[in-house]
Motif scaffolding. Sequence first.
Motif, mmCIF file in Angstrom:
data_model
loop_
_atom_site.group_PDB
_atom_site.id
_atom_site.type_symbol
_atom_site.label_atom_id
_atom_site.label_comp_id
_atom_site.label_asym_id
_atom_site.label_seq_id
_atom_site.Cartn_x
_atom_site.Cartn_y
_atom_site.Cartn_z
ATOM 1 N N VAL A 514 -5.435 12.236 -4.690
ATOM 2 C CA VAL A 514 -6.173 13.314 -4.033
ATOM 3 C C VAL A 514 -5.247 13.983 -3.031
ATOM 4 O O VAL A 514 -4.809 13.355 -2.054
ATOM 5 C CB VAL A 514 -7.434 12.788 -3.319
ATOM 6 C CG1 VAL A 514 -8.177 13.948 -2.642
ATOM 7 C CG2 VAL A 514 -8.337 12.055 -4.299
ATOM 8 N N ASP A 515 -4.936 15.239 -3.275
ATOM 9 C CA ASP A 515 -4.026 15.972 -2.397
ATOM 10 C C ASP A 515 -4.606 16.063 -0.989
ATOM 11 O O ASP A 515 -5.768 16.426 -0.802
ATOM 12 C CB ASP A 515 -3.791 17.372 -2.962
ATOM 13 C CG ASP A 515 -2.609 18.053 -2.317
ATOM 14 O OD1 ASP A 515 -1.688 17.346 -1.870
ATOM 15 O OD2 ASP A 515 -2.589 19.295 -2.270
ATOM 16 N N GLY A 516 -3.796 15.706 0.008
ATOM 17 C CA GLY A 516 -4.234 15.787 1.390
ATOM 18 C C GLY A 516 -4.972 14.564 1.896
ATOM 19 O O GLY A 516 -5.365 14.508 3.065
ATOM 20 N N SER A 517 -5.167 13.564 1.033
ATOM 21 C CA SER A 517 -5.863 12.352 1.464
ATOM 22 C C SER A 517 -4.935 11.497 2.326
ATOM 23 O O SER A 517 -3.733 11.734 2.418
ATOM 24 C CB SER A 517 -6.345 11.553 0.257
ATOM 25 O OG SER A 517 -5.240 11.101 -0.502
ATOM 26 N N ARG A 518 -5.484 10.440 2.923
ATOM 27 C CA ARG A 518 -4.710 9.595 3.830
ATOM 28 C C ARG A 518 -3.555 8.888 3.125
ATOM 29 O O ARG A 518 -2.522 8.615 3.723
ATOM 30 C CB ARG A 518 -5.629 8.558 4.475
ATOM 31 C CG ARG A 518 -6.650 9.157 5.427
ATOM 32 C CD ARG A 518 -7.561 8.077 5.988
ATOM 33 N NE ARG A 518 -6.819 7.069 6.729
ATOM 34 C CZ ARG A 518 -7.366 5.981 7.267
ATOM 35 N NH1 ARG A 518 -8.665 5.769 7.134
ATOM 36 N NH2 ARG A 518 -6.622 5.121 7.934
ATOM 37 N N ASP A 519 -3.754 8.595 1.838
ATOM 38 C CA ASP A 519 -2.707 7.866 1.125
ATOM 39 C C ASP A 519 -1.841 8.765 0.240
ATOM 40 O O ASP A 519 -0.976 8.284 -0.484
ATOM 41 C CB ASP A 519 -3.307 6.739 0.288
ATOM 42 C CG ASP A 519 -4.353 7.228 -0.710
ATOM 43 O OD1 ASP A 519 -4.487 8.455 -0.872
ATOM 44 O OD2 ASP A 519 -5.034 6.377 -1.321
ATOM 45 N N SER A 520 -2.050 10.067 0.297
ATOM 46 C CA SER A 520 -1.311 10.967 -0.600
ATOM 47 C C SER A 520 0.175 11.032 -0.275
ATOM 48 O O SER A 520 0.972 11.417 -1.124
ATOM 49 C CB SER A 520 -1.905 12.384 -0.543
ATOM 50 O OG SER A 520 -1.780 12.938 0.756
ATOM 51 N N TYR A 521 0.557 10.627 0.936
ATOM 52 C CA TYR A 521 1.967 10.698 1.325
ATOM 53 C C TYR A 521 2.805 9.680 0.550
ATOM 54 O O TYR A 521 3.991 9.899 0.329
ATOM 55 C CB TYR A 521 2.108 10.454 2.833
ATOM 56 C CG TYR A 521 3.516 10.665 3.341
ATOM 57 C CD1 TYR A 521 4.033 11.965 3.478
ATOM 58 C CD2 TYR A 521 4.341 9.598 3.671
ATOM 59 C CE1 TYR A 521 5.329 12.176 3.924
ATOM 60 C CE2 TYR A 521 5.644 9.797 4.116
ATOM 61 C CZ TYR A 521 6.125 11.084 4.238
ATOM 62 O OH TYR A 521 7.410 11.294 4.684
ATOM 63 N N TRP A 522 2.210 8.570 0.123
ATOM 64 C CA TRP A 522 2.968 7.528 -0.563
ATOM 65 C C TRP A 522 2.475 7.225 -1.978
ATOM 66 O O TRP A 522 3.196 6.632 -2.775
ATOM 67 C CB TRP A 522 2.929 6.215 0.235
ATOM 68 C CG TRP A 522 1.530 5.688 0.470
ATOM 69 C CD1 TRP A 522 0.768 5.884 1.580
ATOM 70 C CD2 TRP A 522 0.730 4.904 -0.423
ATOM 71 N NE1 TRP A 522 -0.459 5.274 1.453
ATOM 72 C CE2 TRP A 522 -0.508 4.659 0.230
ATOM 73 C CE3 TRP A 522 0.930 4.369 -1.688
ATOM 74 C CZ2 TRP A 522 -1.533 3.920 -0.369
ATOM 75 C CZ3 TRP A 522 -0.090 3.642 -2.280
ATOM 76 C CH2 TRP A 522 -1.302 3.419 -1.618
ATOM 77 N N LYS A 523 1.272 7.624 -2.314
ATOM 78 C CA LYS A 523 0.659 7.138 -3.550
ATOM 79 C C LYS A 523 1.153 7.890 -4.781
ATOM 80 O O LYS A 523 1.226 9.116 -4.816
ATOM 81 C CB LYS A 523 -0.862 7.252 -3.453
ATOM 82 C CG LYS A 523 -1.593 6.486 -4.561
ATOM 83 C CD LYS A 523 -3.087 6.401 -4.270
ATOM 84 C CE LYS A 523 -3.787 5.495 -5.287
ATOM 85 N NZ LYS A 523 -5.228 5.360 -5.011
ATOM 86 N N THR A 524 1.445 7.107 -5.838
ATOM 87 C CA THR A 524 1.800 7.652 -7.142
ATOM 88 C C THR A 524 0.782 7.153 -8.159
ATOM 89 O O THR A 524 -0.027 6.264 -7.870
ATOM 90 C CB THR A 524 3.202 7.185 -7.581
ATOM 91 O OG1 THR A 524 3.144 5.792 -7.942
ATOM 92 C CG2 THR A 524 4.220 7.367 -6.467
#
Length: 598
Positions: A514-524
């Motif tokens: 989910v773009d902009g979610s809390r985990d979007s910075y690291w999640k693949t």
Amino acid sequence: MTCSVAIIGCGPGGMFTQHALAIRRKKLHEEGNLAAVESLPQVTCFERGSSPGGVWRADRNAGEANMYEALFTNGCKEAIEFFDYSFDEHFSRALPTFLPRSLILDYMLARCTKHDQKLFDNVKFNTSVKSVTFNEEMGKFVVQTIDHKTQIVTEHLFDKCIWAAGSNGKPSMPQSIVDTLSSGGFKGAVMHSAATGADFDQLVCGKKILMVGDSYSAEDLALQAIKLGVKSVDVLSRSGWGVVCETASWPRNCVEVHKEYKIVGISDGGRGIVIENEEEEHKMTLNDIDTVIFCTGYSMNTEMLDPSLRFDVEGPFFADYDELHKQKKDWKMTKNHLSKNLGDVPIGKIHDYNYIHPEIYRGHLISNPNMMFMLGRLETPLLDLDVQAWLLVAHITGDITLPSEKEMKRFNLQALMDELQDPYLRIEIDENYENQFDTLYDDDEHFVNHFGTKEGRELEMNSSIVGFRILARDILDARYPLDLGTPQELNSKAKALVEMDLITGYDAHQVELVDGSRDSYWKTFRDCNPSKIHSIITGTKAVPFKCNWLDLEGDSVDDICGTPMSFKAKGKGKAVVVKKMLQSIRNPCVNANESKCA
């Protein structure tokens, strides 16, 4: 008289064919049927590399196309687990569902040598096939080979020939784009994804990268570049609907996908790349690009085959199938989620092929059925190749009788008509339907323009079911020892594989990201929840990585799982056998009994 068979290539297709014969030989020995053992075909496999594995190998020889060093699998490992050798037996522990290339290769080699540790002893390694012709008078294939060490050219005669050189035979780079970069004076590096090796970090760390292509290699290398500290990644998608376009979020906010754009020029003294979307009449410049990586796939290397032994890969396809033109008139597509907008779209030019090729009947060249091809067709390529190996062996040994040419074409036509009933499969092969589908992108409200929709998931599921029905059909005909039900009614194992395909594919890319979610910075997509993923062979559940995928270092089991290995004796023994086997292949002078496991 014993049938002689040439196999071109000792990648998965060639390995699995030899393994299928080894299983048959073992079974006949156990039954005491020595006459049947003596009548088994005599197989000679030619491999230009120094060891088995094909593109899955990490070592790179001149002229070979290898998978890039950083490759992890894109689909769940549970869909490539073999009936006679489970992941549990090999690794002795639960694993994540996505694995590094090296672990899959090790697993394949161990499985293939389980019944016959000398399986690869007679493979002609470091040997290329220069040419294959068919002598009509003798009724035999004339195979000319060259030994790379001695440069000796040898001519052989065979009753049958299996091309198993793999679909990744030659890196494909659109010449028009290469010419644009060259003539425009682009000053950065230009390469194909197959050429990315151990120095990939030097190419991407702190750099601006442009990737041409929108399929799995672009996704893989974009993620690997992020892992290695890339400054930015731009991805060009000509089609506008490859896997990179279906990825809802990219980590570190440094990837931008340009849909339906292509390279049209060079600017800024050779450091800027001009791209254009012709339909929208929009041009833009990507500044300070350091490296262009072509993620444009591969083409099959069939150059060694006489033209009469090849099949057309350019199309159009099925043009000479008169019955198709008759059926077109009254044919209707079954109602689906796209019918409301697209209506009844007449069948157009078949400009590509998925699971069926008009000149190939279940691996056999229709014009000369003794010429056979191992083609990865499905989303479960290794399992598919293993089943194909059993199917070809059944034909070679006479367990299955080939039908007439007319019946072969009738089978192919029906298979095509079944494919055309699936929207996502039809988009890829029917020019009319593809053009009509493209009009949906103009409607911002339509579900095809949104991630993670119910309708999109159902279409993906139905497309996956088509593939598993084909696999179930071939499993039954080849008497392959895995039960997935029937083409008409898939069983619980097959349905589980369909669901896991969706979880690790559609859901992992479009629902969990989910773009902009809390985990979007690291999640693949590889960080997807594995709680519903399990082996259909042993029931063992997949486990998460020991940390976020981006933070993983190395490709050993310990590297990705974290906890110390605790091999059972059986698993450890097999791992040692594989290492010894590979050492003895690469250096015949080494006594395998004296080699040590590092």
